[in-house]
Design a protein around this motif. Structure first.
Motif, mmCIF file in Angstrom:
data_model
loop_
_atom_site.group_PDB
_atom_site.id
_atom_site.type_symbol
_atom_site.label_atom_id
_atom_site.label_comp_id
_atom_site.label_asym_id
_atom_site.label_seq_id
_atom_site.Cartn_x
_atom_site.Cartn_y
_atom_site.Cartn_z
ATOM 1 N N ASP A 86 -20.707 -38.298 2.733
ATOM 2 C CA ASP A 86 -20.604 -36.855 2.960
ATOM 3 C C ASP A 86 -19.360 -36.440 3.084
ATOM 4 O O ASP A 86 -18.386 -37.139 3.525
ATOM 5 N N SER A 87 -18.942 -35.197 2.742
ATOM 6 C CA SER A 87 -17.447 -34.591 3.044
ATOM 7 C C SER A 87 -17.151 -34.198 4.133
ATOM 8 O O SER A 87 -18.159 -34.309 5.065
ATOM 9 N N TRP A 88 -15.841 -34.286 4.525
ATOM 10 C CA TRP A 88 -15.461 -34.371 5.784
ATOM 11 C C TRP A 88 -15.920 -33.219 6.853
ATOM 12 O O TRP A 88 -16.197 -33.458 7.798
ATOM 13 N N TRP A 89 -16.276 -31.972 6.045
ATOM 14 C CA TRP A 89 -16.819 -31.006 7.039
ATOM 15 C C TRP A 89 -17.984 -31.087 7.146
ATOM 16 O O TRP A 89 -18.509 -30.589 8.426
ATOM 17 N N GLU A 90 -18.908 -31.897 6.549
ATOM 18 C CA GLU A 90 -20.189 -32.091 6.726
ATOM 19 C C GLU A 90 -20.192 -33.017 8.084
ATOM 20 O O GLU A 90 -21.284 -32.923 9.081
ATOM 21 N N LYS A 91 -19.348 -33.988 8.044
ATOM 22 C CA LYS A 91 -19.363 -34.996 9.305
ATOM 23 C C LYS A 91 -19.038 -34.173 10.397
ATOM 24 O O LYS A 91 -19.549 -34.533 11.611
ATOM 25 N N GLU A 92 -18.143 -33.257 10.576
ATOM 26 C CA GLU A 92 -17.483 -32.495 11.502
ATOM 27 C C GLU A 92 -18.842 -31.611 12.156
ATOM 28 O O GLU A 92 -19.052 -31.596 13.317
ATOM 29 N N GLY A 98 -30.059 -23.562 9.936
ATOM 30 C CA GLY A 98 -30.512 -24.591 9.117
ATOM 31 C C GLY A 98 -29.786 -25.728 8.582
ATOM 32 O O GLY A 98 -28.715 -25.948 9.013
ATOM 33 N N TRP A 99 -30.575 -26.611 7.846
ATOM 34 C CA TRP A 99 -29.749 -28.001 7.380
ATOM 35 C C TRP A 99 -29.698 -27.935 5.960
ATOM 36 O O TRP A 99 -30.706 -27.602 5.249
ATOM 37 N N GLY A 100 -29.065 -28.976 5.521
ATOM 38 C CA GLY A 100 -29.023 -29.176 4.059
ATOM 39 C C GLY A 100 -28.961 -28.146 3.126
ATOM 40 O O GLY A 100 -28.257 -27.387 3.470
ATOM 41 N N PHE A 101 -29.848 -28.040 2.248
ATOM 42 C CA PHE A 101 -29.874 -27.208 1.067
ATOM 43 C C PHE A 101 -30.406 -25.894 1.909
ATOM 44 O O PHE A 101 -30.665 -24.857 1.159
ATOM 45 N N CYS A 102 -30.935 -25.931 3.004
ATOM 46 C CA CYS A 102 -31.678 -24.675 3.597
ATOM 47 C C CYS A 102 -30.516 -23.855 4.469
ATOM 48 O O CYS A 102 -31.056 -23.191 5.324
ATOM 49 N N LYS A 103 -29.321 -24.411 4.486
ATOM 50 C CA LYS A 103 -28.367 -23.620 5.104
ATOM 51 C C LYS A 103 -28.068 -22.030 5.018
ATOM 52 O O LYS A 103 -28.001 -21.915 3.577
ATOM 53 N N PHE A 108 -22.824 -8.226 3.901
ATOM 54 C CA PHE A 108 -21.477 -8.227 3.702
ATOM 55 C C PHE A 108 -20.856 -9.411 4.117
ATOM 56 O O PHE A 108 -21.108 -10.102 5.265
ATOM 57 N N ALA A 109 -19.666 -10.028 3.381
ATOM 58 C CA ALA A 109 -18.955 -11.014 3.537
ATOM 59 C C ALA A 109 -17.455 -10.825 3.213
ATOM 60 O O ALA A 109 -17.274 -9.994 1.972
ATOM 61 N N TYR A 110 -16.491 -11.276 3.864
ATOM 62 C CA TYR A 110 -15.069 -11.058 3.505
ATOM 63 C C TYR A 110 -14.241 -12.543 3.412
ATOM 64 O O TYR A 110 -13.435 -12.698 4.227
ATOM 65 N N TRP A 111 -14.877 -13.613 2.805
ATOM 66 C CA TRP A 111 -14.259 -14.859 2.925
ATOM 67 C C TRP A 111 -12.998 -15.092 2.325
ATOM 68 O O TRP A 111 -12.523 -14.330 1.358
ATOM 69 N N ALA A 112 -12.170 -16.007 2.958
ATOM 70 C CA ALA A 112 -11.009 -16.351 2.494
ATOM 71 C C ALA A 112 -11.068 -17.236 1.259
ATOM 72 O O ALA A 112 -12.143 -17.512 0.816
ATOM 73 N N SER A 113 -9.883 -17.288 0.245
ATOM 74 C CA SER A 113 -10.081 -18.126 -0.818
ATOM 75 C C SER A 113 -10.487 -19.468 -0.729
ATOM 76 O O SER A 113 -10.006 -20.207 0.310
ATOM 77 N N GLY A 114 -11.310 -20.074 -1.176
ATOM 78 C CA GLY A 114 -12.071 -21.507 -1.191
ATOM 79 C C GLY A 114 -13.060 -21.302 -0.027
ATOM 80 O O GLY A 114 -13.636 -22.613 0.023
ATOM 81 N N GLN A 115 -13.333 -20.259 0.582
ATOM 82 C CA GLN A 115 -14.153 -20.532 1.727
ATOM 83 C C GLN A 115 -15.547 -19.627 1.276
ATOM 84 O O GLN A 115 -15.559 -19.004 0.216
ATOM 85 N N PRO A 116 -16.726 -20.090 1.723
ATOM 86 C CA PRO A 116 -17.088 -21.008 2.903
ATOM 87 C C PRO A 116 -17.039 -22.466 2.543
ATOM 88 O O PRO A 116 -17.272 -23.180 3.077
ATOM 89 N N GLY A 117 -17.110 -22.702 1.097
ATOM 90 C CA GLY A 117 -17.564 -24.029 0.741
ATOM 91 C C GLY A 117 -16.590 -24.895 1.059
ATOM 92 O O GLY A 117 -17.001 -26.162 1.468
ATOM 93 N N GLY A 130 -14.640 -25.179 3.773
ATOM 94 C CA GLY A 130 -14.373 -25.085 5.206
ATOM 95 C C GLY A 130 -15.197 -25.786 5.987
ATOM 96 O O GLY A 130 -16.186 -26.455 5.518
ATOM 97 N N GLY A 131 -14.586 -26.218 7.059
ATOM 98 C CA GLY A 131 -15.409 -27.190 8.106
ATOM 99 C C GLY A 131 -15.735 -26.205 9.367
ATOM 100 O O GLY A 131 -15.148 -25.409 9.892
ATOM 101 N N GLY A 132 -16.958 -26.537 9.901
ATOM 102 C CA GLY A 132 -17.513 -26.026 11.136
ATOM 103 C C GLY A 132 -18.809 -25.087 10.716
ATOM 104 O O GLY A 132 -18.990 -24.823 9.676
ATOM 105 N N ASN A 133 -19.658 -24.801 11.729
ATOM 106 C CA ASN A 133 -20.578 -24.094 11.760
ATOM 107 C C ASN A 133 -20.437 -22.683 11.942
ATOM 108 O O ASN A 133 -21.552 -21.852 11.959
ATOM 109 N N CYS A 134 -19.254 -22.248 12.382
ATOM 110 C CA CYS A 134 -19.194 -20.870 13.139
ATOM 111 C C CYS A 134 -18.045 -20.011 12.197
ATOM 112 O O CYS A 134 -17.287 -20.649 11.427
ATOM 113 N N VAL A 135 -18.190 -18.736 12.227
ATOM 114 C CA VAL A 135 -17.272 -18.066 11.449
ATOM 115 C C VAL A 135 -16.191 -17.146 12.354
ATOM 116 O O VAL A 135 -16.514 -16.506 13.372
ATOM 117 N N ALA A 136 -14.649 -17.300 11.941
ATOM 118 C CA ALA A 136 -13.941 -16.877 12.680
ATOM 119 C C ALA A 136 -13.086 -15.626 11.484
ATOM 120 O O ALA A 136 -13.042 -16.021 10.355
#
Length: 212
Positions: free
Chosen positions: A55-61, A155-160, A172-181, A183-189
């Motif tokens: 798994d990718s590093w952010w999923e381990k995190e 949720g988990w896996g494909f149900c996230k 509504f969302a205002y993601w930075a470039s490359g986000q959210p895919g 990024g690491g972590g389950n919370c939004v700042a």
């Protein structure tokens, strides 16, 4: 005499045949061992993939994170001092809406617990650009790169999916470039430079925005 000659020839042929078989076995054995080793390597790789070790590093995190909406006992229900609170005016279309910027740093779960216990609110949900801009401009005064808002992964896996703590619709969302895919972590700042959003580990301690 002829009988002795025939017996000698038969014995010689048997010995030669035995030696050839032994040589064949010696030649074939390394190949079989190599094949078995290759099969073992493939089996180990398949087991590794099945167990999710690739798994990718952010999923381990994410897997190591505590549940994002749960507060810990440390600093829970400790209301901020008045000098640590900035009151924000309502946004166009919702003049009665009230928001607070809390300078006191907390984990995501503890930040929401403060919003609930001290102000009977939740971490803010953002549904339009105007509110996002208001929070961004106010948070620029902080000596912090990010502030917590109320978005988190459920949720988990494909149900996230992303949800707001107050249960409102994610429209509504205002993601930075490359986000959210990426990024690491389950919370939004929300970033205090540019106002874009990033995923962050829920255990990180940041200032936060309450709505009530």
């Amino acid at each position: 005499m002829k009988l002795c000659l025939i017996l000698s020839l038969v014995l010689l042929g048997t010995v030669s045949s035995f030696n050839l078989k032994n040589e064949d076995l010696k030649i074939e054995t390394p190949e079989k061992e190599e094949t078995l080793n290759q099969e073992q390597v493939i089996s180990d790789e398949e087991e590794s993939l099945a167990s999710g070790e690739d798994d990718s590093w952010w999923e381990k995190e994410e897997a190591s994170e505590s549940v994002p909406v749960t507060a810990t006992k440390e600093d829970d229900n400790v209301c901020p001092k008045e000098e640590d609170v900035v009151h924000l005016a309502g946004t166009p279309g919702c003049q009665s809406c009230r928001y607070l910027l809390i300078r006191q740093v907390q984990t995501f779960g503890n930040a929401d617990a403060v919003c609930r216990s001290c102000y009977r609110g939740r971490l803010v949900s953002i549904h339009n650009y105007n509110l996002n801009c208001l929070i961004y401009r106010t948070s620029q005064q902080l000596n912090q790169a990010q502030v917590w808002i109320g978005g988190h992964i459920t949720g988990w896996g494909f149900c996230k999916r992303f949800s707001w703590l107050d249960g409102s619709h994610w429209n509504f969302a205002y993601w930075a470039s490359g986000q959210p895919g990426n990024g690491g972590g389950n919370c939004v700042a929300l970033c205090t430079r540019g106002g874009h959003w990033r995923r962050a580990p829920c255990v990180r301690k940041l200032p936060f925005i309450c709505s009530y």
